[in-house]
Each structure stands twice: as structure tokens, then as C-alpha cells.
Design a protein around this motif. Sequence first.
Motif, mmCIF file in Angstrom:
data_model
loop_
_atom_site.group_PDB
_atom_site.id
_atom_site.type_symbol
_atom_site.label_atom_id
_atom_site.label_comp_id
_atom_site.label_asym_id
_atom_site.label_seq_id
_atom_site.Cartn_x
_atom_site.Cartn_y
_atom_site.Cartn_z
ATOM 1 N N ASN A 191 8.686 -1.117 56.984
ATOM 2 C CA ASN A 191 7.623 -1.444 57.936
ATOM 3 C C ASN A 191 6.795 -0.197 58.234
ATOM 4 O OD1 ASN A 191 6.126 -3.019 59.698
ATOM 5 N ND2 ASN A 191 7.512 -2.721 61.416
ATOM 6 N N ASP A 192 6.103 0.313 57.217
ATOM 7 C CA ASP A 192 5.342 1.551 57.362
ATOM 8 C C ASP A 192 3.953 1.234 57.901
ATOM 9 O OD1 ASP A 192 4.819 0.193 55.036
ATOM 10 O OD2 ASP A 192 4.423 1.963 53.836
ATOM 11 N N TRP A 193 3.861 1.190 59.220
ATOM 12 C CA TRP A 193 2.589 0.739 59.817
ATOM 13 C C TRP A 193 1.814 1.830 60.543
ATOM 14 C CZ3 TRP A 193 2.357 0.464 65.300
ATOM 15 C CH2 TRP A 193 3.603 0.503 65.980
ATOM 16 N N PHE A 194 2.349 3.042 60.624
ATOM 17 C CA PHE A 194 1.532 4.140 61.140
ATOM 18 C C PHE A 194 1.987 5.455 60.512
ATOM 19 C CE2 PHE A 194 4.885 4.203 64.496
ATOM 20 C CZ PHE A 194 5.243 5.534 64.469
ATOM 21 N N GLY A 195 1.174 6.484 60.680
ATOM 22 C CA GLY A 195 1.502 7.805 60.158
ATOM 23 C C GLY A 195 0.459 8.814 60.604
ATOM 24 N N THR A 196 0.358 9.905 59.889
ATOM 25 C CA THR A 196 -0.602 10.949 60.257
ATOM 26 C C THR A 196 -1.984 10.592 59.714
ATOM 27 O OG1 THR A 196 -0.241 12.234 58.250
ATOM 28 C CG2 THR A 196 1.241 12.651 60.096
ATOM 29 N N ASN A 197 -2.931 11.439 60.076
ATOM 30 C CA ASN A 197 -4.289 11.174 59.611
ATOM 31 C C ASN A 197 -4.428 11.317 58.101
ATOM 32 O OD1 ASN A 197 -3.893 13.900 59.635
ATOM 33 N ND2 ASN A 197 -5.877 14.399 60.536
ATOM 34 N N ASP A 256 -1.584 10.597 55.985
ATOM 35 C CA ASP A 256 -0.621 9.691 55.362
ATOM 36 C C ASP A 256 -0.109 8.705 56.407
ATOM 37 O OD1 ASP A 256 1.317 8.368 54.001
ATOM 38 O OD2 ASP A 256 2.578 10.106 53.593
ATOM 39 N N ARG A 257 -0.661 7.524 56.409
ATOM 40 C CA ARG A 257 -0.246 6.542 57.426
ATOM 41 C C ARG A 257 1.055 5.829 57.039
ATOM 42 N NH1 ARG A 257 -4.729 1.724 56.583
ATOM 43 N NH2 ARG A 257 -4.306 1.311 54.395
ATOM 44 N N ASP A 258 1.666 6.183 55.894
ATOM 45 C CA ASP A 258 2.883 5.527 55.446
ATOM 46 C C ASP A 258 4.149 6.337 55.738
ATOM 47 O OD1 ASP A 258 1.222 3.605 54.404
ATOM 48 O OD2 ASP A 258 1.203 4.462 52.386
ATOM 49 N N ASN A 259 4.013 7.453 56.457
ATOM 50 C CA ASN A 259 5.208 8.299 56.640
ATOM 51 C C ASN A 259 5.835 8.164 58.017
ATOM 52 O OD1 ASN A 259 3.561 9.734 58.352
ATOM 53 N ND2 ASN A 259 3.359 11.529 57.001
ATOM 54 N N CYS A 260 5.288 7.275 58.872
ATOM 55 C CA CYS A 260 5.811 7.032 60.225
ATOM 56 C C CYS A 260 5.872 8.305 61.059
ATOM 57 C CB CYS A 260 7.199 6.383 60.165
ATOM 58 S SG CYS A 260 7.203 4.731 59.426
ATOM 59 N N SER A 261 5.034 9.266 60.737
ATOM 60 C CA SER A 261 5.043 10.528 61.466
ATOM 61 C C SER A 261 4.178 10.430 62.715
ATOM 62 C CB SER A 261 4.522 11.651 60.567
ATOM 63 O OG SER A 261 4.352 12.836 61.318
ATOM 64 N N THR A 262 4.635 11.072 63.783
ATOM 65 C CA THR A 262 3.843 11.112 65.020
ATOM 66 C C THR A 262 3.166 12.459 65.195
ATOM 67 O OG1 THR A 262 5.813 11.809 66.234
ATOM 68 C CG2 THR A 262 5.308 9.439 66.197
ATOM 69 N N SER A 263 3.263 13.299 64.178
ATOM 70 C CA SER A 263 2.601 14.602 64.267
ATOM 71 C C SER A 263 1.150 14.466 63.829
ATOM 72 C CB SER A 263 3.313 15.621 63.364
ATOM 73 O OG SER A 263 3.253 15.211 62.016
ATOM 74 N N GLY A 264 0.283 15.205 64.487
ATOM 75 C CA GLY A 264 -1.140 15.127 64.153
ATOM 76 C C GLY A 264 -1.754 13.841 64.693
ATOM 77 N N THR A 265 -2.892 13.493 64.158
ATOM 78 C CA THR A 265 -3.584 12.275 64.592
ATOM 79 C C THR A 265 -2.921 11.056 63.952
ATOM 80 O OG1 THR A 265 -5.658 13.484 64.745
ATOM 81 C CG2 THR A 265 -5.794 11.085 64.657
ATOM 82 N N ILE A 266 -2.482 10.108 64.788
ATOM 83 C CA ILE A 266 -1.791 8.924 64.267
ATOM 84 C C ILE A 266 -2.807 7.922 63.738
ATOM 85 C CG2 ILE A 266 -0.279 6.998 64.858
ATOM 86 C CD1 ILE A 266 1.004 8.765 66.949
ATOM 87 N N ARG A 267 -2.533 7.413 62.558
ATOM 88 C CA ARG A 267 -3.402 6.435 61.921
ATOM 89 C C ARG A 267 -2.609 5.140 61.721
ATOM 90 N NH1 ARG A 267 -5.884 7.007 55.819
ATOM 91 N NH2 ARG A 267 -7.252 5.189 55.870
ATOM 92 N N TYR A 268 -3.208 3.997 62.117
ATOM 93 C CA TYR A 268 -2.529 2.700 61.997
ATOM 94 C C TYR A 268 -3.131 1.872 60.872
ATOM 95 C CZ TYR A 268 -0.943 3.915 66.689
ATOM 96 O OH TYR A 268 -0.378 4.557 67.756
ATOM 97 N N ARG A 269 -2.339 1.005 60.311
ATOM 98 C CA ARG A 269 -2.858 0.061 59.332
ATOM 99 C C ARG A 269 -3.835 -0.872 60.036
ATOM 100 N NH1 ARG A 269 -0.783 0.091 54.358
ATOM 101 N NH2 ARG A 269 1.221 1.131 54.002
#
Length: 466
Positions: free
Chosen positions: A251-257, A259-272
Motif C-alpha cells: 500500500n505505497d500511497w505516499f513518500g517524499t517529493n 519518491d512517493r513509493d517509499n512511505c518516507s515522511t522525510s522532506g515534502t510528502i507526496r501522495y498518489r
Amino acid sequence: MMRSLWKSQSGSAIPIVAVAMMAVIGSAGIAIDMGRVQVVQSRLQNSIDAAGLAAGSVISTENPSTQVNKYFYANYPVGYMGSTITNLVVTPNNDNTELTINATGTVPTSFMRIFGVSQVNIQASSKITRAQRGLELVLVLDVTGSMNDSAGGGVTKMQAAKNASNSLLNILYGTENTSENLWVGLVPFSQAVNIGSSRSTWTTNTALNWGTTSWGGCVEARETSGRDVTDDPPSVAAFPKYYWTCHTSYNDWFGTNTDRDNCSTSGTIRYRSGLGIGLGPNKACPATPITSLVAEKNTVVAGINSLTPNGNTHTVLGISWAWRLLSPRWRGIWGAGMNVNGLPLDYNTPLMNKAVVFMTDGDNTIDNSNRGAYGYLSNGRLGTTNQSNAITQLNNRTVTTCGSMKANGIIIYTIAFGTSFSNASRNMLRSCASKPEFYFESPTGSDLQTVFKRIGDSLANLRVSQ
């Protein structure tokens, strides 16, 4: 002869006595013949009443004329006391809510033949009507991903379930949109149940990241203190909001600006965008929420027709939410028409029944790739991280909930739809049913249609109305 005797001056009494004796014997003979006619008439009436009730109880699945004839002659032997049945007519109305039976026949006479009467006509009629006792009914329908599979006859299991459920409603409502004191609700379930996003006051206020969407209305189990198998209202224990966290594999629905597929909360979060591909915090949450008890058939039909399959199987969720729809502890909580009409009613309210039709198409499931109302298997929220033991827990908790409901007089029908069932699952469903005959196995969609019609006949109480 009587005129001659009246004018006779001979003084002889013998002719007068003879005539008097003939009159007495004739009267006695008539009484005997008519007594036989009354006995036959009573047997005829009782037999068509019994046949009508028996045929009416299966009118949606069996030919009523065949059934009436079968049960009539079981109660009224051919040639009973010399009688002959000349006509037996069975007439159901258009929506099978009324069955009219008319019978005619003759009874031969013995003594009345002296006066030229060789037989007496008899007739009886009966009208069997579905007398709708008050009923609070909840349909609990499996909407897991396997309901996309074929049910035979060119339809999926999901479509077959919709067709069968609507057939049951047609039996209960007939051609009307409402029926006196009839209330029906709907609980779609998978690995979660959607209570409706408007009911957030029933949930805990945990701060969660919903991204570009919002809470979809599903809730998780309240396994703490065993409240997942109780009818405790939200004022006793609130429900955690169902939330599928971001997962790089499932369920890779958010990530960094970048890579939105890495579930990272670092940096700007990008959502599908829009999460239209089935990902996000509401992943696998059933799209159709619970339909609370309503009087209108078309409201329930709309809920049934909107069902879409997705997700895994947690049967305990479906049955426990059915209980909460029927438990008087939830009166005043569900809102809308339930509050206006004081529903759910108390258990054992005179002339009222509470019932559940519970259908599932396979075994309970839980693993580490699909998150449900009990989290992942590895979370151990069922008291174990062993898959077999966890499934046993889901089965046992389902049976426990059913037992509590039956102890309060709730009638439960269970249906195993399809062929993908372990013995443990079949035993679970048998144990849940109120009676052995209230458990059904339905391998195909055609079988399911028959099963739902039988249940509809069972729920439609009958009486001799005329």
C-alpha cells in the motif's frame, strides 16, 4: 295413502302405527345420513386448512397446487366414508402472499335414498395469508474479493448474492415498498465493516494522516477486554478508525517529493493523486456502509445493488455488527428512522421477531500482506501470530457472538455459499444457526436463490385468514 287412512272409519290402528313408524325411521335415517355428511364436511375443511398451511410455507420454492394435493390427501383418504372429491382448486395471488383453496365433493346417502336423495354435495374453502408478524431483519453479506468468482450460470457470486437477497425481500414485502412492522438492515463485511463516515463520534480521536482523502467510515475491532464480541455501545468503548498504513509492498500511497513509493515522511510528502488505484489509508474498506433498520424496501435494495467485492474474510465483524443493529442497548444511537420509531425494540417484544441471515463464501483469513480490523497477523491482536491459531480465533469469536445473540432470542440463518469451505468453517456456520435446518450449503448461484426463498418462506409467518 295418508289421505285414505285419514278417512278410514274402520277403527283399525295398525296402518296409523305403521305410518308413524315409517316417519320415525325416516327421520332417524335422515339424521344418520346428515350426521355422516357433517363428519365428512369437517374432515374436508380441516384437510384443506392443513394442506394450505403446508403449501404456503414453501410457496416460493414449490408448486402450490402439487403441495396442496400432496398434503390434502395425506389428511383426507381417498373415498373417506364413501365420499368423492370432485374438484380441488388452488389459486395463489400474483405475489404469493395469499393462497385460496376450494374443494367440492359428494357424500352418498343410505336412508335418504328412500326419498329419492342418493347423495349430498359438500364444499369447503380456505384462504391462507402471510401474516407479517413484526420483524427486525439484518442481512449480513460477504463482500470479500472471492465474491468476484463465478457462481455458475454466467454470473459472479456477488451478482448471485444480490439476486437472491432481492428475492427474499420480494417475498417479505410482496409488491409493496413497506409492510407493517417490517424493518430490514444490511451489513456488508470483509476484513472490515463500514459504519458510515458520518458516525465519527463513535470512534476514538486518534490523529492519523489521511493524505488527500479522509476517513472512509470503516472501523477496527475492539478486542481489548473482549469487546469485539459484545454489543457494548460506543459510550462504553469507542471504535478505532480503520487505517491501512503506507507499506512499500502492499500500500505505497505516499513518500517524499522525489519518491512517493517509499512511505518516507522525510522532506515534502507526496501522495498518489486521488488514490484511485485502490491505495491509501482506506484500502479494502467496503465501499457500501451499513444500512440501519429501515421500513423501505427500495432503500435496502439500493444498498444491496451497490455492493462491490474486495478484501479478506473476518466473519466475526459481520455478525457482531448485525447484533448491534438489533440490540436494544443501541436504541437512540443509530439515528434517522430507527430513533423515530424507537428501534431496536426490546428482546421478546410481543408479536415481534429479530432475525439475521448470514452468508459467507469461504474460510476466515488473516495474514501479513493484508491489513484488516485486527491489523496484520504479525500484530498478534487475536492473541497469536500463528496463522492457523488466528483463524481458529476468528471462528471461535464468531460462534461466541452468535451464541450471545441466540440467548437473547435472535433467530440466525447461516449460508455457506460456494465450495471453498473447510470443515471448521462449516462447523462454525452450523453452530451459529439457531436450528440445524437453519444452516444451508449453497454450492452455486442457483442454489443460493433457492435458499434465500426458503428463508423468506420461513420468515413469513402464516395463518388461516378465512
